[in-house]
Scaffold this motif. Structure first.
Motif, short mmCIF file in Angstrom:
data_model
loop_
_atom_site.label_atom_id
_atom_site.label_comp_id
_atom_site.label_asym_id
_atom_site.label_seq_id
_atom_site.Cartn_x
_atom_site.Cartn_y
_atom_site.Cartn_z
N ALA A 443 -16.22 14.24 -0.55
CA ALA A 443 -16.32 12.86 -1.02
C ALA A 443 -15.06 12.47 -1.80
CB ALA A 443 -17.56 12.68 -1.90
N GLU A 444 -14.57 13.38 -2.64
CA GLU A 444 -13.37 13.08 -3.43
C GLU A 444 -12.14 12.96 -2.55
OE1 GLU A 444 -10.94 14.72 -7.35
OE2 GLU A 444 -12.74 15.77 -6.65
N ALA A 445 -12.08 13.75 -1.48
CA ALA A 445 -10.93 13.65 -0.57
C ALA A 445 -10.86 12.27 0.08
CB ALA A 445 -11.04 14.74 0.50
N LEU A 446 -12.02 11.73 0.50
CA LEU A 446 -12.04 10.38 1.07
C LEU A 446 -11.71 9.34 0.01
CD1 LEU A 446 -15.22 10.58 3.35
CD2 LEU A 446 -12.84 10.68 4.05
N LEU A 447 -12.17 9.57 -1.21
CA LEU A 447 -11.88 8.65 -2.30
C LEU A 447 -10.37 8.58 -2.55
CD1 LEU A 447 -13.41 6.92 -4.46
CD2 LEU A 447 -13.15 8.86 -5.99
N GLN A 448 -9.71 9.73 -2.53
CA GLN A 448 -8.26 9.76 -2.74
C GLN A 448 -7.52 9.05 -1.61
OE1 GLN A 448 -7.47 13.93 -3.16
NE2 GLN A 448 -8.05 13.99 -5.32
N ARG A 449 -8.07 9.14 -0.38
CA ARG A 449 -7.44 8.45 0.75
C ARG A 449 -7.47 6.94 0.52
NH1 ARG A 449 -10.35 9.06 6.36
NH2 ARG A 449 -9.88 11.26 6.00
N LEU A 450 -8.62 6.42 0.07
CA LEU A 450 -8.71 4.98 -0.20
C LEU A 450 -7.78 4.59 -1.34
CD1 LEU A 450 -12.52 4.11 0.08
CD2 LEU A 450 -10.70 3.64 1.72
N GLU A 451 -7.67 5.44 -2.35
CA GLU A 451 -6.79 5.13 -3.48
C GLU A 451 -5.34 5.00 -3.02
OE1 GLU A 451 -9.28 7.41 -7.02
OE2 GLU A 451 -7.57 8.38 -6.06
N LYS A 452 -4.91 5.91 -2.16
CA LYS A 452 -3.53 5.86 -1.68
C LYS A 452 -3.27 4.60 -0.87
CE LYS A 452 -2.97 10.89 -1.55
NZ LYS A 452 -2.79 12.08 -0.68
N GLN A 453 -4.26 4.22 -0.04
CA GLN A 453 -4.10 2.99 0.73
C GLN A 453 -4.00 1.78 -0.19
OE1 GLN A 453 -7.40 2.86 3.45
NE2 GLN A 453 -6.70 4.62 4.65
N ARG A 458 0.96 -3.98 -1.81
CA ARG A 458 1.61 -4.74 -2.87
C ARG A 458 0.86 -6.02 -3.23
NH1 ARG A 458 8.09 -4.33 -1.32
NH2 ARG A 458 8.22 -2.02 -1.40
N ASP A 459 0.19 -6.59 -2.25
CA ASP A 459 -0.57 -7.82 -2.50
C ASP A 459 -1.80 -7.47 -3.34
OD1 ASP A 459 -2.13 -10.11 -2.43
OD2 ASP A 459 -1.45 -10.66 -0.44
N ALA A 460 -1.90 -8.10 -4.51
CA ALA A 460 -2.99 -7.77 -5.44
C ALA A 460 -4.36 -8.07 -4.85
CB ALA A 460 -2.81 -8.52 -6.75
N SER A 461 -4.49 -9.22 -4.16
CA SER A 461 -5.78 -9.59 -3.60
C SER A 461 -6.20 -8.63 -2.49
CB SER A 461 -5.73 -11.02 -3.05
OG SER A 461 -4.73 -11.14 -2.03
N LYS A 462 -5.24 -8.25 -1.64
CA LYS A 462 -5.55 -7.29 -0.58
C LYS A 462 -5.84 -5.90 -1.15
CE LYS A 462 -2.87 -9.64 3.02
NZ LYS A 462 -1.74 -9.53 3.97
N ARG A 463 -5.10 -5.55 -2.19
CA ARG A 463 -5.32 -4.25 -2.82
C ARG A 463 -6.73 -4.15 -3.40
NH1 ARG A 463 -1.13 -4.20 -5.70
NH2 ARG A 463 -2.00 -5.02 -7.64
N LYS A 464 -7.20 -5.25 -3.95
CA LYS A 464 -8.54 -5.26 -4.52
C LYS A 464 -9.60 -5.09 -3.43
CE LYS A 464 -11.59 -8.01 -7.49
NZ LYS A 464 -11.73 -9.27 -8.28
N ASN A 465 -9.35 -5.65 -2.25
CA ASN A 465 -10.32 -5.57 -1.16
C ASN A 465 -10.46 -4.17 -0.60
OD1 ASN A 465 -10.92 -8.30 -1.33
ND2 ASN A 465 -9.34 -8.88 0.14
N ILE A 466 -9.37 -3.41 -0.59
CA ILE A 466 -9.42 -2.08 0.02
C ILE A 466 -9.59 -0.97 -1.01
CG2 ILE A 466 -8.01 -2.83 1.96
CD1 ILE A 466 -5.64 -1.44 0.74
#
Length: 752
Positions: A443-453, A458-466
């Motif tokens: 679970a933590e490995a997948l969490l880190q993948r989302l964090e890196k994405q 750079r777009d704050a709104s898009k970053r918040k969505n993902i």
């Protein structure tokens, strides 16, 4: 809109009644639907294919006379021509000077406006068409001219084709225009019910109606922005009227539209009515009364209507219908991607996950065998895995993990981006699944993948969505809390700190329960003997406090439960300075309570501190515990009801006296507990355990024999007063005390 809808039943009922009367006058039965009398009459009528009813172009014999508009003419010129036609036609009508050329010019202008997708264009179409039909009705001799010979006649009359084009342009605009724009616009479009009235008027003027006319009206009424609870009833009434005329005999498209109306409806009878209409279509075709059989779209439409039901028996009938598609006698019927999606979603909506997963595995097999009817992609897995992740049953979590493994295997084998397991919703769902299956490392490995994405965006709104949601971090932390891993506290703390770093700052970013979970892990590690666990727990608390001080808003408002977890960690540690650390934390809580009563320490906090002093067996421990007991009483007097001392807190004081052999203070504490009970604090009444501790104090006492005997008698009286029965330890302690007293007597005698 609602005012018009309220008149719907009256308008349509009158319309259908009038048409039924005309049917009776023509020798046809007036029944609707699948009436046997009507079907017997219709069996002798020639079949009309859907191509003749829905083909949007003229047949060959009419194309040669179909007038086309000149595309080189500008929009301004068409507007001027429209105004001229509307004015001159009325003037010519008064002078009886309407010519075929006038009609053809109107027709060309109408065809131009049907290509202009605006409400104004649609309204111009209706104005010109109304005027043209009225003039032809008033001057029927114009229809005998060569230029207008096919206007009302032929297999596909020009007037019918023109009306189809007008209605199609209207439908497109009606679906695009929302209610607010309709209210604000100066060119308000007709609603479907007003269009029905127009169609009735045209029919009386000689325009031949076809199936497409009514199908367009039904399709427009299904627009989400204007959908009404009575829409399916209206569509069914139109369908019933169409069944009374060979020229308007409904085909598969019309039936499918009416079934879709029921599918969109929230009426309780929707699924049943959709199924009945489908069976009626099948019966008409099997009786050779319709030329076009049901197709896959029709099947999918009725499946969608039935799968919206929450009843298990309706879903089972839908499943049976789905199975019939595999061996359907109709050439254009076979389950496709939409069929499977509808059925999987339907079973999942009523939590029958075994059948939903079975259908998805069947899709995988069809894809692997090269089926062209089924197009598989990651969205099927994502939807089902997301539903399975929310379930409380462990078996469903295992199913979700198996589906994810299948998706990963497909991606590895095909390298097709459609099967990418990195899809956002799939990854989020699998974080939940792995957490519930106690696999926090995955679970933590997948969490880190989302964090890196998210950090790469750079777009704050898009970053918040993902970015991962707070719930995903909590799930991973709770998974670590249930893990037997020796480094579970360290891993959970790391996830917590990343949660603070990655997520956008907002009020109370991290909830108290999540922080308490990590602090509790350090407490558990302290109990297991990890030397620095208590210090690590307090360091985390200080780090969060520092973050709160540095930012204008709180990362997390720590509660008194957070302090309790750290205090428990120190109490369980073997460090000699643990009581001082606990007293410092307790003092902080009391200071915070001066501005926030919710931070007032409870008896549990005082008990933890007292137990720490008692555990170290220091000479002044009893005095420290007595001060803690007094502080608890003071906090209770200040309004914190949870601070009222109970038996556990008093027990630490009795135990401390017993360790020092101070039997008199132990008995005084027992009497104080009895007084507290008489005052209403029944939770402070001593039990046999506290009396055993007093007996232990007697055994360890170095005082004179008379004092010990007096205290022993007090203990016996308390036991009798409280109605306590001695246990095995009580009896053993009494024997030990009597033996000790006897030894002391013998020692004194020998000394003399």
């Amino acid at each position: 809109m609602k005012r018009v809808i309220s008149k719907t039943h009256h308008t349509l009922s009158s319309f259908v009644f009038r048409q039924s009367a005309e049917s009776r006058a023509a020798g046809r039965p007036a029944a609707v639907g699948s009436s046997l009398d009507y079907l017997r009459w219709y069996a002798s009528a020639p079949l009309i294919s859907s191509k003749e009813r829905h083909e949007p172009t003229f047949q060959e014999q009419n194309r040669s006379v179909m007038p086309h508009f000149d595309p080189s003419i500008s929009d301004t010129e068409w507007r001027e021509r429209t105004e001229q036609l509307l004015q001159s036609a009325r003037a010519q009508e008064e002078a009886d000077a309407v010519t075929p050329r006038t009609i053809i010019n109107m027709e060309q202008t109408i065809r131009y406006w049907t290509t202009q997708r605006t409400p104004e264009a649609v309204n111009n179409c209706f104005k010109l068409f109304d005027l043209m039909i009225q003039q032809l009705h008033d001057r029927p001799e114009l229809l005998k001219t060569r230029d207008l010979s096919y206007f009302y006649t032929g297999n596909y009359p020009r007037a019918t084709h023109l009306l189809n084009a007008v209605l199609d342009a209207w439908r497109i605009q009606f679906e695009l225009q929302d209610k607010k724009r309709m209210e604000e616009s100066t060119h308000t479009l007709l609603n479907p019910y007003r269009v029905v009235d127009r169609v009735e008027h045209y029919a009386k003027r000689g325009v031949t109606m076809n199936c497409r006319v009514y199908s367009i009206i039904m399709q427009a009424s299904l627009c989400d922005k204007h959908f009404h609870k009575d829409t399916p009833i209206v569509c069914e009434q139109l369908l019933n009227y169409m069944l009374q005329n060979p020229h308007t005999m409904p085909d598969t498209v019309a039936f499918t539209t009416a079934i879709r109306a029921w599918g969109k409806s929230s009426r309780p009878e929707a699924a049943e009515r959709a199924e009945q209409m489908f069976l009626e279509l099948v019966n008409l075709y099997d009786s050779n009364l319709l030329q076009d059989p049901p197709n896959t779209v029709t099947y999918n439409t009725v499946l969608d209507a039935m799968c919206r039901s929450t009843q298990r028996d309706v879903m089972q009938r839908a499943h049976n219908l789905f199975c019939d598609m595999r061996s359907s006698p109709y050439p254009q019927v076979a389950p496709n991607t939409i069929s499977y999606r509808i059925m999987i979603t339907g079973w999942a909506s009523i939590q029958v996950m075994d059948k939903a997963c079975s259908l998805l595995h069947e899709m995988v097999q069809l894809y692997q065998t090269g089926s062209t009817d089924v197009q598989l992609d990651a969205t099927f897995f994502s939807k089902l895995i997301s539903i399975l992740a929310k379930s409380k049953e462990r078996q469903n979590h295992i199913r979700a993990r198996e589906l994810y493994q299948v998706l990963q295997r497909l991606h590895q084998e095909t390298r097709d981006a459609r099967f990418s397991p990195d899809e956002l919703f799939t990854t989020r769902a699998m974080i939940i699944v792995y957490s519930k299956l106690q696999q926090p490392d995955l679970a933590e490995a997948l969490l880190q993948r989302l964090e890196k994405q998210a950090l790469r965006q750079r777009d704050a709104s898009k970053r918040k969505n993902i970015s991962p949601k707070r719930g995903h971090y909590r799930d991973v932390i709770f998974a670590w809390s249930k893990s037997n891993d020796a480094k579970s506290a360290e891993r959970a703390e790391r996830v917590l700190l990343r949660m603070i770093h990655v997520l956008d700052a907002e009020h109370e970013l991290v909830d108290k329960f999540t922080v308490d979970t990590v602090l509790a892990l350090w407490f558990q590690q302290s109990r297991k003997g990890q030397a620095d666990a208590a210090q690590r727990g307090e360091s985390l608390l200080r780090r969060i406090q520092k973050s709160n001080d540095e930012k204008s808003l709180s990362v997390c408002q720590l509660g008194r439960s957070s302090y309790m977890q750290v205090m428990k960690g120190w109490a369980s540690s073997t460090q000699s300075a643990a009581p001082e650390h606990i007293m410092k934390l307790l003092s902080e809580l009391e200071q915070l309570a001066s501005s926030d009563l919710d931070m007032m320490p409870t008896r549990a906090h005082y008990t933890i501190a007292a137990a720490a002093w008692m555990k170290r067996k220091r000479p002044g421990a009893a005095a420290q515990i007595r001060r803690l007991l007094d502080d608890a009483h003071r906090a209770y007097g200040q309004g914190c009801e949870d601070a009222l001392p109970d038996k556990a807190l008093y027990n630490t004081l009795v135990h401390s006296h017993a360790q020092q052999g101070d039997v008199e203070e132990a008995v005084k504490t027992l009497n104080e507990m009895v007084i507290q009970g008489d005052l209403g604090n029944v939770h402070a009444l001593p039990a046999i355990g506290e009396l055993n501790l007093a007996l232990l104090a007697c055994l360890r006492s170095e005082g004179n024999k008379a004092d010990v005997i007096g205290c022993l008698e007090s203990i016996r009286l308390l036991m009798h007063q409280l109605g306590l029965s001695p246990n095995e330890r009580t009896k053993n302690l009494l024997l030990d005390v009597e033996r000790s007293l006897a030894d002391k007597k013998r020692f004194v005698t020998q000394g003399k």
